[in-house]
Design a protein around this motif. Structure first.
Motif, PDB file in Angstrom:
ATOM      1  N   ASP A 100     -65.983 -14.433 -33.283  1.00  0.00           N
ATOM      2  CA  ASP A 100     -66.463 -14.830 -31.955  1.00  0.00           C
ATOM      3  C   ASP A 100     -65.303 -14.642 -30.978  1.00  0.00           C
ATOM      4  O   ASP A 100     -64.461 -15.518 -30.821  1.00  0.00           O
ATOM      5  N   TYR A 101     -65.245 -13.458 -30.339  1.00  0.00           N
ATOM      6  CA  TYR A 101     -64.105 -13.107 -29.506  1.00  0.00           C
ATOM      7  C   TYR A 101     -64.306 -13.491 -28.043  1.00  0.00           C
ATOM      8  O   TYR A 101     -65.397 -13.352 -27.495  1.00  0.00           O
ATOM      9  N   GLU A 102     -63.210 -13.927 -27.437  1.00  0.00           N
ATOM     10  CA  GLU A 102     -63.142 -14.091 -25.989  1.00  0.00           C
ATOM     11  C   GLU A 102     -62.000 -13.207 -25.503  1.00  0.00           C
ATOM     12  O   GLU A 102     -60.884 -13.306 -26.000  1.00  0.00           O
ATOM     13  N   PHE A 103     -62.279 -12.325 -24.541  1.00  0.00           N
ATOM     14  CA  PHE A 103     -61.279 -11.371 -24.085  1.00  0.00           C
ATOM     15  C   PHE A 103     -60.743 -11.732 -22.698  1.00  0.00           C
ATOM     16  O   PHE A 103     -61.507 -12.130 -21.815  1.00  0.00           O
ATOM     17  N   GLN A 104     -59.442 -11.571 -22.548  1.00  0.00           N
ATOM     18  CA  GLN A 104     -58.788 -11.754 -21.256  1.00  0.00           C
ATOM     19  C   GLN A 104     -58.083 -10.442 -20.905  1.00  0.00           C
ATOM     20  O   GLN A 104     -57.185 -10.008 -21.616  1.00  0.00           O
ATOM     21  N   ILE A 105     -58.503  -9.818 -19.805  1.00  0.00           N
ATOM     22  CA  ILE A 105     -57.866  -8.582 -19.338  1.00  0.00           C
ATOM     23  C   ILE A 105     -56.991  -8.951 -18.143  1.00  0.00           C
ATOM     24  O   ILE A 105     -57.488  -9.421 -17.122  1.00  0.00           O
ATOM     25  N   ALA A 106     -55.685  -8.742 -18.291  1.00  0.00           N
ATOM     26  CA  ALA A 106     -54.717  -9.193 -17.292  1.00  0.00           C
ATOM     27  C   ALA A 106     -53.993  -8.020 -16.650  1.00  0.00           C
ATOM     28  O   ALA A 106     -53.930  -6.915 -17.207  1.00  0.00           O
ATOM     29  N   ALA A 107     -53.418  -8.275 -15.481  1.00  0.00           N
ATOM     30  CA  ALA A 107     -52.644  -7.248 -14.780  1.00  0.00           C
ATOM     31  C   ALA A 107     -51.254  -7.104 -15.393  1.00  0.00           C
ATOM     32  O   ALA A 107     -50.712  -6.000 -15.459  1.00  0.00           O
ATOM     33  N   THR A 108     -50.677  -8.216 -15.840  1.00  0.00           N
ATOM     34  CA  THR A 108     -49.348  -8.186 -16.461  1.00  0.00           C
ATOM     35  C   THR A 108     -49.338  -9.095 -17.687  1.00  0.00           C
ATOM     36  O   THR A 108     -50.137 -10.038 -17.790  1.00  0.00           O
ATOM     37  N   ALA A 109     -48.399  -8.827 -18.592  1.00  0.00           N
ATOM     38  CA  ALA A 109     -48.296  -9.644 -19.808  1.00  0.00           C
ATOM     39  C   ALA A 109     -47.854 -11.069 -19.493  1.00  0.00           C
ATOM     40  O   ALA A 109     -48.108 -11.987 -20.285  1.00  0.00           O
ATOM     41  N   ASP A 110     -47.215 -11.278 -18.363  1.00  0.00           N
ATOM     42  CA  ASP A 110     -46.779 -12.623 -17.978  1.00  0.00           C
ATOM     43  C   ASP A 110     -47.951 -13.589 -17.858  1.00  0.00           C
ATOM     44  O   ASP A 110     -47.783 -14.805 -18.008  1.00  0.00           O
ATOM     45  N   GLU A 111     -49.134 -13.061 -17.592  1.00  0.00           N
ATOM     46  CA  GLU A 111     -50.309 -13.908 -17.401  1.00  0.00           C
ATOM     47  C   GLU A 111     -50.755 -14.603 -18.685  1.00  0.00           C
ATOM     48  O   GLU A 111     -51.441 -15.624 -18.632  1.00  0.00           O
ATOM     49  N   PHE A 112     -50.387 -14.037 -19.850  1.00  0.00           N
ATOM     50  CA  PHE A 112     -50.833 -14.657 -21.099  1.00  0.00           C
ATOM     51  C   PHE A 112     -49.708 -14.896 -22.107  1.00  0.00           C
ATOM     52  O   PHE A 112     -49.962 -15.419 -23.190  1.00  0.00           O
ATOM     53  N   SER A 113     -48.482 -14.547 -21.780  1.00  0.00           N
ATOM     54  CA  SER A 113     -47.380 -14.662 -22.742  1.00  0.00           C
ATOM     55  C   SER A 113     -47.167 -16.095 -23.221  1.00  0.00           C
ATOM     56  O   SER A 113     -46.987 -16.347 -24.426  1.00  0.00           O
ATOM     57  N   ALA A 114     -47.192 -17.053 -22.291  1.00  0.00           N
ATOM     58  CA  ALA A 114     -46.984 -18.451 -22.673  1.00  0.00           C
ATOM     59  C   ALA A 114     -48.092 -18.937 -23.595  1.00  0.00           C
ATOM     60  O   ALA A 114     -47.834 -19.632 -24.590  1.00  0.00           O
ATOM     61  N   ASP A 115     -49.328 -18.573 -23.285  1.00  0.00           N
ATOM     62  CA  ASP A 115     -50.456 -18.977 -24.127  1.00  0.00           C
ATOM     63  C   ASP A 115     -50.400 -18.315 -25.500  1.00  0.00           C
ATOM     64  O   ASP A 115     -50.828 -18.896 -26.497  1.00  0.00           O
ATOM     65  N   LEU A 116     -49.871 -17.109 -25.548  1.00  0.00           N
ATOM     66  CA  LEU A 116     -49.718 -16.419 -26.831  1.00  0.00           C
ATOM     67  C   LEU A 116     -48.721 -17.157 -27.720  1.00  0.00           C
ATOM     68  O   LEU A 116     -48.961 -17.341 -28.917  1.00  0.00           O
ATOM     69  N   ILE A 117     -47.631 -17.584 -27.153  1.00  0.00           N
ATOM     70  CA  ILE A 117     -46.622 -18.319 -27.920  1.00  0.00           C
ATOM     71  C   ILE A 117     -47.165 -19.676 -28.379  1.00  0.00           C
ATOM     72  O   ILE A 117     -46.934 -20.104 -29.516  1.00  0.00           O
ATOM     73  N   LYS A 118     -47.941 -20.332 -27.503  1.00  0.00           N
ATOM     74  CA  LYS A 118     -48.507 -21.638 -27.845  1.00  0.00           C
ATOM     75  C   LYS A 118     -49.653 -21.536 -28.843  1.00  0.00           C
ATOM     76  O   LYS A 118     -49.972 -22.506 -29.533  1.00  0.00           O
ATOM     77  N   GLY A 119     -50.295 -20.378 -28.903  1.00  0.00           N
ATOM     78  CA  GLY A 119     -51.434 -20.210 -29.794  1.00  0.00           C
ATOM     79  C   GLY A 119     -52.773 -20.305 -29.101  1.00  0.00           C
ATOM     80  O   GLY A 119     -53.818 -20.160 -29.738  1.00  0.00           O
ATOM     81  N   SER A 123     -38.851 -16.500 -28.544  1.00  0.00           N
ATOM     82  CA  SER A 123     -39.651 -17.620 -29.075  1.00  0.00           C
ATOM     83  C   SER A 123     -39.262 -17.987 -30.506  1.00  0.00           C
ATOM     84  O   SER A 123     -39.924 -18.814 -31.135  1.00  0.00           O
ATOM     85  N   ASN A 124     -38.213 -17.347 -31.016  1.00  0.00           N
ATOM     86  CA  ASN A 124     -37.798 -17.584 -32.407  1.00  0.00           C
ATOM     87  C   ASN A 124     -38.907 -17.285 -33.412  1.00  0.00           C
ATOM     88  O   ASN A 124     -39.170 -18.053 -34.337  1.00  0.00           O
ATOM     89  N   GLY A 125     -39.584 -16.162 -33.180  1.00  0.00           N
ATOM     90  CA  GLY A 125     -40.540 -15.682 -34.174  1.00  0.00           C
ATOM     91  C   GLY A 125     -41.940 -16.245 -34.094  1.00  0.00           C
ATOM     92  O   GLY A 125     -42.671 -16.203 -35.088  1.00  0.00           O
ATOM     93  N   LYS A 126     -42.370 -16.713 -32.917  1.00  0.00           N
ATOM     94  CA  LYS A 126     -43.706 -17.306 -32.814  1.00  0.00           C
ATOM     95  C   LYS A 126     -44.821 -16.269 -32.663  1.00  0.00           C
ATOM     96  O   LYS A 126     -45.995 -16.628 -32.633  1.00  0.00           O
ATOM     97  N   ILE A 127     -44.439 -15.006 -32.554  1.00  0.00           N
ATOM     98  CA  ILE A 127     -45.436 -13.940 -32.602  1.00  0.00           C
ATOM     99  C   ILE A 127     -44.949 -12.879 -33.582  1.00  0.00           C
ATOM    100  O   ILE A 127     -43.751 -12.790 -33.878  1.00  0.00           O
ATOM    101  N   ARG A 128     -45.880 -12.072 -34.083  1.00  0.00           N
ATOM    102  CA  ARG A 128     -45.539 -10.968 -34.980  1.00  0.00           C
ATOM    103  C   ARG A 128     -46.369  -9.751 -34.593  1.00  0.00           C
ATOM    104  O   ARG A 128     -47.429  -9.878 -33.978  1.00  0.00           O
TER     105      ARG A 128
END
Length: 346
Positions: free
Chosen positions: A80-99, A118-123
């Protein structure tokens, strides 16, 4: 005495008949109950789909997933996917690290930077876009990188990967990027396109990424692709090393706890990539439907976007060699240092 025996026998017979009737009822299914049970099972199956938020940039890194986005919209995807299309990676980088965002498509060097910071919080799961840069020429004087000597090159991305890539190619061709050519940086690709549009009879040379290169070619038929930056890079290094524009990454904790869901995503993403490359018209329309690019531009750009999915050891080899070039030019381009082996999902 005989009368009592008869009464007892009659009572026993009645009990047996009631028991058999009760047993018979257990084997009869109520059609309404069965239908309701089937509906509940279907609802349960639907609920079991893994909910996953996926982010991507408005450009080539999102094009490869448009069929998957359509499948998700039609509720036929495995997750069940939800997609976010952003202009820059800054718009979702923090949320990516948080999960809060589980999976994302973003520039290769941005992924390395996030991993280090982030000390390895993404791969990294795979490469989804190879080189998208082209050197355009309104004339015909540029046939090789060496032909750029004495020229002015208009481009964007000062202090970022386009500059490092251009400098690497120039240096490899024996040219000094600071004295043998003039690199004229503009803040946006649209400004570079405007310079080319207003060139008149003067020859103008520019380095632009897709889809901006495709837009220029559509608007100015006399302009040509003089050099494909990816091809020039591979001439220098062989096919084992190439320009890596975009990658797929996953939140580390999410990956640990949801490997099957991630595997399903990769399988669906691979099918979506194959669709985009083999059905350009259909993919271009989906690109417009999801407000990524106009279909006419996407149709011209897709064949030059090098949309792919490369995973495993091949992915690691290509990413490491590309990041090494960037790191040698400026360690800050990859977050201060080369990412360690933990960066790669293999």
């Amino acid at each position: 005495m005989r009368k009592g025996v008869k009464v007892t026998a009659l009572l026993l017979g009645a009990v047996l008949l009631l028991g058999l009737a009760a047993c018979g009822k257990k084997n009869v299914q109520n059609p309404q109950t069965t239908a309701a049970g089937s509906e509940n099972t279907a609802e349960t199956t639907a609920v079991l789909k893994q909910q996953i938020k996926v982010a991507a940039l408005k450009g080539p890194t999102a094009i490869g997933m448009v069929q998957l986005m359509e499948n998700a919209k039609e509720q036929t995807a495995k997750n069940d996917y939800e997609f976010q299309i952003a202009a820059t990676a800054d718009e979702f980088s923090a949320d990516l690290i948080k999960g809060n965002v589980a999976l994302a498509a973003l520039p290769c060097n941005a992924a390395a930077t996030l991993y280090n910071k982030s000390n390895g919080k993404i791969r990294i799961l795979g490469i989804n876009t190879l080189g998208v840069l082209s050197i355009l020429d309104t004339g015909d004087s540029v046939q090789t990188v060496a032909d750029l000597k004495g020229k002015t090159i208009y481009t964007t991305g000062k202090g970022t990967t386009p500059e490092y890539t251009l400098r690497y190619l120039l240096s490899s061709a024996g040219l000094n990027p600071d004295s043998d050519v003039t690199i004229e940086f503009k803040s946006e690709a649209a400004e570079v396109a405007a310079v080319m549009a207003n060139a008149g009879t003067e020859e103008v040379i520019a380095m632009l990424p897709q889809p901006y290169a495709a837009t220029v070619l559509m608007q100015q038929p006399d302009t040509r692709i003089a050099l494909d930056v990816t091809e020039e890079w591979e001439k220098l290094n062989g096919s084992d090393s190439t320009v890596v524009t975009g990658v797929l990454v996953v939140n580390t904790e999410f990956y640990k706890n949801n490997r099957q869901a991630v595997d399903n995503f990769l399988k669906e993403y691979k099918s979506s990539v194959q669709y985009a490359n083999s059905n350009v018209d259909g993919a271009a329309q989906l690109v417009e439907d999801f407000d990524i690019l106009k279909a006419a531009v996407a149709k011209k750009a897709i064949p030059k976007c090098n949309i792919t999915l490369i995973t495993g050891q091949e992915m690691q080899d290509k990413v490491e060699k590309y990041l090494k070039v960037l790191c040698d030019a400026n360690p800050n381009a990859v977050g201060g240092q080369m990412p360690d082996d933990g960066f790669y999902v293999k």
